[in-house]
Every structure is written in C-alpha cells, then in structure tokens.
Design a protein around this motif. Structure first.
Motif, PDB file in Angstrom:
ATOM      1  N   ARG A 261      36.403  42.424  34.335  1.00  0.00           N
ATOM      2  CA  ARG A 261      37.315  41.490  34.997  1.00  0.00           C
ATOM      3  C   ARG A 261      38.705  42.084  35.144  1.00  0.00           C
ATOM      4  N   THR A 264      38.693  44.792  37.807  1.00  0.00           N
ATOM      5  CA  THR A 264      38.523  44.240  39.153  1.00  0.00           C
ATOM      6  C   THR A 264      39.829  43.640  39.659  1.00  0.00           C
ATOM      7  N   GLU A 265      40.489  42.849  38.837  1.00  0.00           N
ATOM      8  CA  GLU A 265      41.751  42.243  39.262  1.00  0.00           C
ATOM      9  C   GLU A 265      42.829  43.294  39.499  1.00  0.00           C
ATOM     10  N   ARG A 268      41.973  45.330  42.761  1.00  0.00           N
ATOM     11  CA  ARG A 268      42.234  44.500  43.943  1.00  0.00           C
ATOM     12  C   ARG A 268      43.730  44.347  44.200  1.00  0.00           C
ATOM     13  N   VAL A 361      45.517  43.192  32.762  1.00  0.00           N
ATOM     14  CA  VAL A 361      45.694  43.391  34.194  1.00  0.00           C
ATOM     15  C   VAL A 361      47.022  44.097  34.455  1.00  0.00           C
TER      16      VAL A 361
END
Length: 402
Positions: A261, A264-265, A268, A361
């Motif tokens: 997760r 991915t964040e 992106r 993140v």
C-alpha cells in the motif's frame, strides 16, 4: 574435471553458483550445486541444467514465519547445517576435483574436502563479513560487542567467538568422527587465507578494504537469462510509461509492514505506474486499478531495462542486476549486507538509501522524488556500462587452472 559448489541461503546465494556452474560447463568441466531444496532453487538450477544436491532444510521453512528467525532458531540451524554438510557432501564429493563453500557460514565443506584430499575454495558475494579495519562486524547471535568498543582487532576477535559458539561444537564433532583434529577458529578456517570475492568491483570495491592481502575479486557471477517476459507483463509494460518496480525477494517476515500500500500510494504520487513483485513476502495489489500489475518470478535482467526505478531490499543479486540494467534504485535494507549495498548505490549516485526500517508514504515519496530525475537516470546508465558481465567466466578459468 568435476566441481562441487555448495551454499545455503537465499536466491542471492544460489543463483551465482548456477552462473559459475554454467561457466565451468562451458569450459568442459562438470559442476553440481549443493543447495537448499526450495522449489524456487530446484526450478532455477533445473532451468540452467545444473544438477542439484539437496542440502539442509528449505530456506522458506526457516524464514517464512510471521516473525523473523530468532537467535534460538540460529543456534538450532547452525549445527544442523554442519551435520548436513558432513553427511551429504561426504557422499556427493566422491570423485570431485574441487569443492567450494559459500553462503551462510559453510562450516563443514572444507573439512569434507580435506578428508577426501580435494582442494577447497571459499567464495563470498560481498566484503561485509570479511574481517576489516574499516568496518565493524555484522550482527550475529551470541554475546554482542559493546557499542563503545572501537578496536577492530577486538571486535573481529569477538565475531570469531560468536561463530565458534554457533558452529564450533558441531564442526569439531564431525571432524572427530573422521579422525581429524579440532579447529579453534571456525570463521578463519572456513574463509581460508585466499577467499574469492564474486562481486562487481564498481559496486563493491575491495582493494585495501579487508584484512586479506590475497583476496581475489572476479566480478559478480551472473547467470544469463534468455527467458522472454510473460505476455501479460509485456502488454502492461507496452501500455504506458515505464512503471516503478517494487519487490523484496526472499525477505518474507522481514519485508516492511504494509509496503504494498505504501509503495503504491508513493509511486502514484509521482505520476508513475506500479509493478509489484510478489516474492516470498507475497506482495499483492491493493486495488483493481489498471495502473498496477503484480508478477511472480520473471527475468529481471530483461524487466529492469524497462522500468523507471527499482525499489527493493538491497540483496547483492538484485542490486547488481538493477545496476547492470541502468535502473535507478531505492534500497530499503532489512538485514545482513543490505545496508552496505544501499550505501554503495547512494555513493555512486544511482539511487537512494532508505535506511529507516519502517516505510511511510512520505518517506518513500521523498526517496522516489530524488531517484526519478533525469540526472539519476543518466548516472545509472553511465554506471551500467561499468558493470562487468564476465565474472563467472573469470572465476571458472581460475578454478580450472588451480
């Protein structure tokens, strides 16, 4: 000529021996590899046409629990591997002309070789574990050295004592059964006075870095991979700009928490697509968006030429493959020699070392911001041209001459 190559460890410990075995075969020698019986390694060696001699328990059975292996596990595994080497290699080495030990402290290989009158060579894939005046020993189970201790001679003597504590009793019991005298320094006995270093000199410069005057550096032992990428992966790559690859290889319990997760964040946020390598950690897609794709084991030599960057754990093999492909790297080291490779990638300007054991993140986005620049890509391409591809052939010729 017949050669028996022995290792126990992750894919990064097995694949180089497969590469060396193929190079030896190309020069007319027969080579087999004693390695853990994991399905991944059976497939790898089978694809290379290299006979496998199953050795010890599977690596997955040791490392794939919910939590990383403990010191208690290490004190069980070490003597178990020593006993397995005496039992398995004693039979497999009959008729051989040379034996090699590598991977997780291969105590027992030299002893079987000496008993059978066969020359023995020790090989390592980085300098991290070799005694040195320039860096402290890595962590091992046993009584740790004081953080205040700075004398390198004392530190490495204590490292040898920890190795003895793990392997000494089982090794000397095996030697006694063969009528051989005991060994009082297992580590130095295993390493010999002239170890081989199978690492690229650009990524892992060794001159003056260890206490071995006769260290022989051959370059990394690469196994050529001619497999085409799967059709669905190729279709994903062709459908847009190069994605960022994220994978942690055989780091099962050691992979960062929630990394799929977080990655991915973060990716992106940089405007890139995401490619997840499932590996032993089982990384999977966090949603069904078409900008993400998950894969199993594929030809990384081909894949890494088609990605924008590689986010990984910093294993020697993955680091070398990414560097050779000219792919910028974000290394998130977990254990052992991985912090060393992270620092080398950063020093060379071909990537970023994310040294925090946890990933957010924000932290991964910051690392990717540095890596996904034209300057880093240009530097990675420049260094790619410096990576040697002939290390296995150099080593094979050297061994045959011995």
């Amino acid at each position: 000529m017949r050669v028996l190559l022995s290792t126990w460890g992750s894919r990064g410990d097995v694949e180089p021996l497969a590469g060396l075995a193929v190079a030896l075969r190309g020069l007319g020698a027969e080579a087999s590899v004693a390695a853990p019986p994991d399905d991944d390694f059976v497939e790898l060696l089978g694809r290379a046409g290299v006979p496998l001699v199953p050795l010890g328990p599977s690596v997955k059975s040791v490392v794939s629990g919910e939590k990383p292996p403990t010191a208690k596990d290490a004190f069980w595994l070490a003597p178990e591997l020593v006993r397995a080497r005496f039992e398995v290699l004693g039979k497999a080495a009959e008729g051989c002309d040379l034996m090699m030990g590598s991977g997780l402290m291969p105590a027992g290989v030299r002893d079987v070789a000496e008993h059978l009158g066969i020359p023995y060579v020790y090989a390592c894939f980085q300098i991290f574990g070799l005694p040195s005046r320039h860096f402290r020993p890595g962590q091992r189970p046993g009584t740790p050295s004081s953080e205040d201790e700075t004398d390198s001679e004392v530190l490495w003597k204590q490292d040898a004592e920890r190795v003895n504590g793990l392997y000494g009793e089982a090794l000397n019991a095996g030697r006694a059964k063969l009528g051989m005298p005991p060994v009082d320094n297992v580590r130095d006995h295993v390493f010999t006075d002239r170890p081989l270093l199978a690492a690229d000199p650009t990524l892992c410069p060794s001159e003056g870095m260890t206490n071995y005057d006769d260290l022989v550096q051959t370059g990394a032992w690469l196994l050529p991979d001619e497999r085409p990428l799967p059709d669905d992966l190729t279709a994903f790559l062709d459908a847009g700009a190069p994605p960022v690859y994220v994978g942690f290889g055989s780091m099962a319990a050691h992979a960062p928490s929630d990394i799929a997760r977080v990655a991915t964040e973060s990716i992106r946020a940089q405007g890139h697509r995401v490619l997840l390598g499932s590996g032993w950690a089982g990384l999977g897609l966090v949603d069904d968006a078409d900008d993400c794709f998950a894969i199993g084991e594929v030809n990384q030599q081909a894949l890494f030429r088609r990605v924008a960057a590689v986010v990984h754990h910093g294993g020697a093999g993955t680091t070398t493959t990414a560097a050779g492909a000219g792919a910028p790297q974000v290394i998130m080291p977990r254990i052992a020699d991985q912090p060393y490779w992270a620092s080398r990638v950063a020093d060379l300007g071909i990537g970023v070392a994310h040294m925090d054991s946890t990933a957010t993140v924000e932290s991964l986005t910051a690392a990717l911001t540095q890596v996904l620049t034209p300057e880093t890509r240009a530097r990675a391409s420049e260094v790619a041209g410096m990576i040697r591809t002939d290390g296995a052939t150099v080593a094979a010729k050297m061994l045959l001459e011995r």
